[in-house]
Design an enzyme around this catalytic site. Structure first.
Site, short mmCIF file in Angstrom:
data_model
loop_
_atom_site.label_atom_id
_atom_site.label_comp_id
_atom_site.label_asym_id
_atom_site.label_seq_id
_atom_site.Cartn_x
_atom_site.Cartn_y
_atom_site.Cartn_z
N ILE A 460 0.86 -1.19 0.00
CA ILE A 460 0.00 0.00 0.00
C ILE A 460 0.90 1.24 0.00
O ILE A 460 1.71 1.42 0.90
CB ILE A 460 -0.93 0.03 1.23
CG1 ILE A 460 -1.76 -1.26 1.30
CG2 ILE A 460 -1.84 1.26 1.17
CD1 ILE A 460 -2.70 -1.32 2.52
N GLU A 461 0.74 2.06 -1.01
CA GLU A 461 1.52 3.29 -1.15
C GLU A 461 0.65 4.46 -0.70
O GLU A 461 -0.28 4.86 -1.39
CB GLU A 461 1.92 3.49 -2.62
CG GLU A 461 2.77 2.37 -3.21
CD GLU A 461 4.25 2.59 -2.99
OE1 GLU A 461 4.62 3.59 -2.35
OE2 GLU A 461 5.04 1.75 -3.47
#
Ligand SMILES: [Zn+2]
Length: 495
Positions: A460-461
């Site tokens: 998850i960025e």
């Protein structure tokens, strides 16, 4: 450039306000597109992020003329700015008063009939349509949440939401109102030392619901902590890690705040009508909040904060070689701030055995970024995480990085693609983030998806501005991720 054309459209509307124009002059610096001077710019900025590509230029390369602006009148800000009144912000900004319209990743802070269409926050009388939150702190009106992770103070949670008591505390950020006396506080540089103190404080306050382990030590002698929340003897376990890339040090702050909220609302909170205590009786959440404390120390405070003189020397050598290669034109101070690797210049998320031999994109020497190391798992930090990943059967694992508001879920040879995609859909439904497959090699996610006994996994960025991100971005990051751990734990309990 033709001046008449230049002054057409939204830009003209923006520029007529002289005060806005003056602040615009500083905008690109404050919200800029670093690392502009790094000629082989890595990381979660434009280009090859996180050993992965696909972070679009929109997040980082300031495609619109009004990027990064601050404006104070009835304004239109197209990327990353703030409109102080009756504004329209289309990405990554905030409208602080009046009838604001925010279409992505942003917040409207004060009164008025606000509309947020993706991933944002509104604090009164508002409508949030995707992944957002109507905030608890200020004059909450009749918020409506149609999708995602929102919460309304003093009211029932919306679909997918976490119900928390509406305790209002100090602070002007929406999430700050939820705990009266938070241990984990938002700061510009959430450091290893601060995190270590916070872990001790959490243990003192919530010890019955948490356990603290050390999974290894960094090269410079810092502890690699693992926090376990929930039933240690549960049949389901999930693994979250953050802070593997140095300049992405907002992610340790995020997972520490997530941890504190799980603990604080362990006995009173709920997720989709299920009590957290019920969920966590069947699931243990393991959180490694900072896998790369040495690199984070370099990025936050420079090499003088390292204990080992040989590591300090290594960083200086990296700078000299990266200058010689043309990989940086930055000052040494800025070069250190942009540090992504561990204490001796190895990118830990290119150091896992996932097509590691075929990584050819980075430098052949230690560097601030993108050097894969002398062999897979050559580093104590990557070894420690791999050992943890292989220590039990995990229901799922999440790697927190920044930036891009993106979820990566796939890899070549992924043995758990279907399960990973289901997780991606769950997370994007809550966060409002976009999904992307994957590219790049040698990442932890890539490794666990392809190893024996594979683990469904996501990267998850978080966030929408260049790293290191200012604390002002944390509100958006928090809004999109506040409910993620509870959602993942509930998912694990059911699968
Ligand atoms: Zn990263």
């Amino acid at each position: 450039m033709n001046c008449k054309r230049y002054f057409t459209g939204a830009l003209a509307a923006f520029m007529v306000a002289s005060s806005a124009f003056m602040t615009y002059a500083d905008g690109p610096v404050a919200n800029g597109t670093d690392p502009a001077g790094l000629t082989s710019a890595p990381g979660e900025t434009a280009g090859a992020g996180n050993g992965t590509t696909g972070v679009t230029a929109a997040e980082t390369a300031a495609p619109a003329p009004a990027s990064g602006a601050q404006s104070s009148g009835s304004q239109t800000v197209t990327v990353g700015g703030n409109a102080a009144a009756s504004g329209t912000v289309t990405a990554g900004g905030s409208s602080t008063a009046g009838n604001g319209t925010v279409t992505a990743g942003s917040s409207t802070v004060a009164a008025g009939s606000s509309t947020v269409t993706s991933g944002g926050t509104t604090s009164s009388g508002s409508t949030v349509t995707v992944g957002g939150q109507t905030g608890p702190a200020v004059a909450v009106g009749s918020g409506t949440i149609t999708v995602g992770s929102g919460q309304v103070a003093g009211a029932a949670a919306g679909p997918g939401g976490v119900a928390v008591p509406s305790v209002i505390g100090a602070g002007d950020l929406s999430f700050a109102g939820q705990l009266t006396d938070p241990i984990v506080k938002v700061t510009e540089k959430y450091s290893y030392d601060q995190m270590s103190r916070d872990i001790s404080s959490l243990k003192s306050r919530y010890g019955s619901h948490m356990q603290v382990n050390t999974i290894g030590n960094s090269l410079d002698g810092r502890s690699l902590y693992e926090i376990v929340i929930g039933n240690q003897n549960a049949s389901k376990h999930i693994l979250i890690h953050a802070g593997i890339h140095a300049r992405e040090y907002m992610t340790p702050l995020l997972v520490m705040k997530q941890s504190e909220h799980l603990l604080a609302f362990y006995d009173s909170g709920s997720y989709q009508g299920r009590s957290l205590s019920d969920i966590l009786s069947g699931v243990a959440i393991h959180i490694v909040p900072m896998l790369n404390p040495d690199g984070i120390t370099i990025s936050q405070f420079g090499v003088s904060a390292l204990r080992s003189s040989s590591l300090r020397q290594t960083v200086s050598q990296c700078y000299a070689q990266d200058q010689a290669d043309g990989r940086t034109t930055q000052s040494f101070d800025r070069y250190q701030a942009l540090w992504k690797a561990n204490g001796r210049g190895v990118d830990l998320n290119q150091n896992f055995p996932a097509l590691w031999d075929s990584i050819t994109t980075g430098p052949s020497h230690a560097s601030y970024a993108n050097y894969k190391g002398t062999s897979a798992l050559s580093e104590p930090e990557s070894q420690a995480l791999a050992n943890l990943a292989n220590s039990r059967n995990w229901s799922l694992t999440i790697s927190y990085h920044s930036m891009g508001n993106l979820v990566y879920w796939d890899f070549a040879g992924n043995k758990v693609a279907e399960q990973s995609k289901v997780l991606a859909d769950l997370v994007t439904g809550i966060s409002g983030y976009r999904t992307n497959g994957s590219s790049g090699k040698g990442g932890f996610k890539d490794y666990v998806q392809t190893k024996d006994n594979p683990i469904p996994s996501l990267t998850i960025e978080v966030g929408s501005v260049a790293c290191p991100m200012p604390a002002s971005e944390f509100g958006n990051v928090w809004n999109s991720n506040q409910a993620i751990l509870a959602a993942l734990a509930a998912y694990a309990a059911d699968h």
